[in-house]
Write a protein that holds these residues in place. Structure first.
Motif, short mmCIF file in Angstrom:
data_model
loop_
_atom_site.label_atom_id
_atom_site.label_comp_id
_atom_site.label_asym_id
_atom_site.label_seq_id
_atom_site.Cartn_x
_atom_site.Cartn_y
_atom_site.Cartn_z
N VAL A 48 -112.34 42.32 25.49
CA VAL A 48 -111.67 42.91 26.82
C VAL A 48 -112.57 43.87 27.74
CG1 VAL A 48 -109.54 44.40 27.58
CG2 VAL A 48 -109.57 42.89 25.31
N ALA A 49 -113.13 44.93 27.23
CA ALA A 49 -114.01 45.66 28.11
C ALA A 49 -115.14 46.17 27.12
CB ALA A 49 -113.06 46.59 28.64
N ALA A 50 -116.15 46.65 27.70
CA ALA A 50 -117.31 47.22 27.10
C ALA A 50 -117.87 48.32 27.90
CB ALA A 50 -118.14 46.10 26.69
N ILE A 51 -118.32 49.17 27.24
CA ILE A 51 -119.42 50.20 27.99
C ILE A 51 -120.43 50.60 27.14
CG2 ILE A 51 -117.89 52.02 26.75
CD1 ILE A 51 -118.00 53.83 29.33
N THR A 52 -121.55 50.69 28.05
CA THR A 52 -123.06 51.10 27.07
C THR A 52 -123.11 52.55 26.92
OG1 THR A 52 -124.08 51.07 29.31
CG2 THR A 52 -123.98 48.93 28.63
N LYS A 53 -124.49 52.45 26.36
CA LYS A 53 -124.55 54.15 26.00
C LYS A 53 -124.78 54.76 27.30
CE LYS A 53 -128.20 52.69 23.61
NZ LYS A 53 -129.24 52.80 22.73
N SER A 54 -125.23 54.13 28.38
CA SER A 54 -125.46 54.94 29.67
C SER A 54 -124.08 54.80 30.63
CB SER A 54 -126.56 54.48 30.23
OG SER A 54 -126.24 52.93 30.65
N GLY A 55 -122.96 54.21 30.19
CA GLY A 55 -121.89 54.36 30.89
C GLY A 55 -121.54 52.87 31.76
N SER A 56 -122.31 51.98 31.62
CA SER A 56 -122.42 50.76 32.43
C SER A 56 -120.85 49.83 31.71
CB SER A 56 -123.39 49.82 32.45
OG SER A 56 -124.55 50.42 33.16
N THR A 57 -120.37 49.39 32.50
CA THR A 57 -119.09 48.55 32.12
C THR A 57 -118.95 47.22 32.36
OG1 THR A 57 -117.74 49.43 34.06
CG2 THR A 57 -117.65 50.66 32.19
N ASN A 58 -118.24 46.33 31.62
CA ASN A 58 -117.94 45.08 32.12
C ASN A 58 -116.56 44.81 31.28
OD1 ASN A 58 -118.40 43.27 29.47
ND2 ASN A 58 -120.23 44.50 29.59
N TYR A 59 -115.83 43.89 32.17
CA TYR A 59 -114.31 43.61 31.75
C TYR A 59 -114.37 41.94 31.59
CZ TYR A 59 -113.68 48.26 33.10
OH TYR A 59 -113.72 49.50 33.21
#
Length: 119
Positions: A48-59
């Motif tokens: 559904v959604a993801a966030i990297t260690k640095s805070g980048s997101t995708n949906y």
């Protein structure tokens, strides 16, 4: 390894909001990319959604503009704010933590929390 515990699921009417939380323990939280997956009855689990260690997101396209993933590294917690919920969002939502250890992908999962969108 990290342990993940989700909370915040429940029953909500269409158009309503919920915030899911996933608390991590047992391992440094900031080494993990985090994600929320869901699985509806009879369907495959989907990201559904993801966030990297640095805070980048995708949906996934179906939740863009309605869901927001965020993380608080000081609290070892990742959140999923869900707005304008639809019946098709009904599913068990799982928290995922992903890291690489000595070149090997490692994935860790919470137990899941039920989200039901219904009038």
């Amino acid at each position: 390894q990290v342990q993940l515990v989700e909370s915040g699921g429940g029953l909500v009417q269409p158009g309503g909001s919920l915030r899911l939380s996933c608390a991590a323990s047992g391992s440094p939280f900031n080494i993990y990319a985090m994600g929320w997956y869901r699985q509806a009855p009879g369907k495959q689990r989907e990201l559904v959604a993801a966030i990297t260690k640095s805070g980048s997101t995708n949906y996934v396209d179906s939740v863009k503009g309605r869901f927001t993933i965020s993380r608080d590294n000081a609290k070892n917690t990742v959140y999923l704010q869900m707005n304008s919920l639809k019946p098709e969002d009904t599913a068990v939502y799982y928290c995922n933590g992903h890291t690489v250890v000595y070149g090997t992908d490692r994935d860790y999962w919470g137990q899941g929390t039920q989200v039901t969108v219904s009038s």
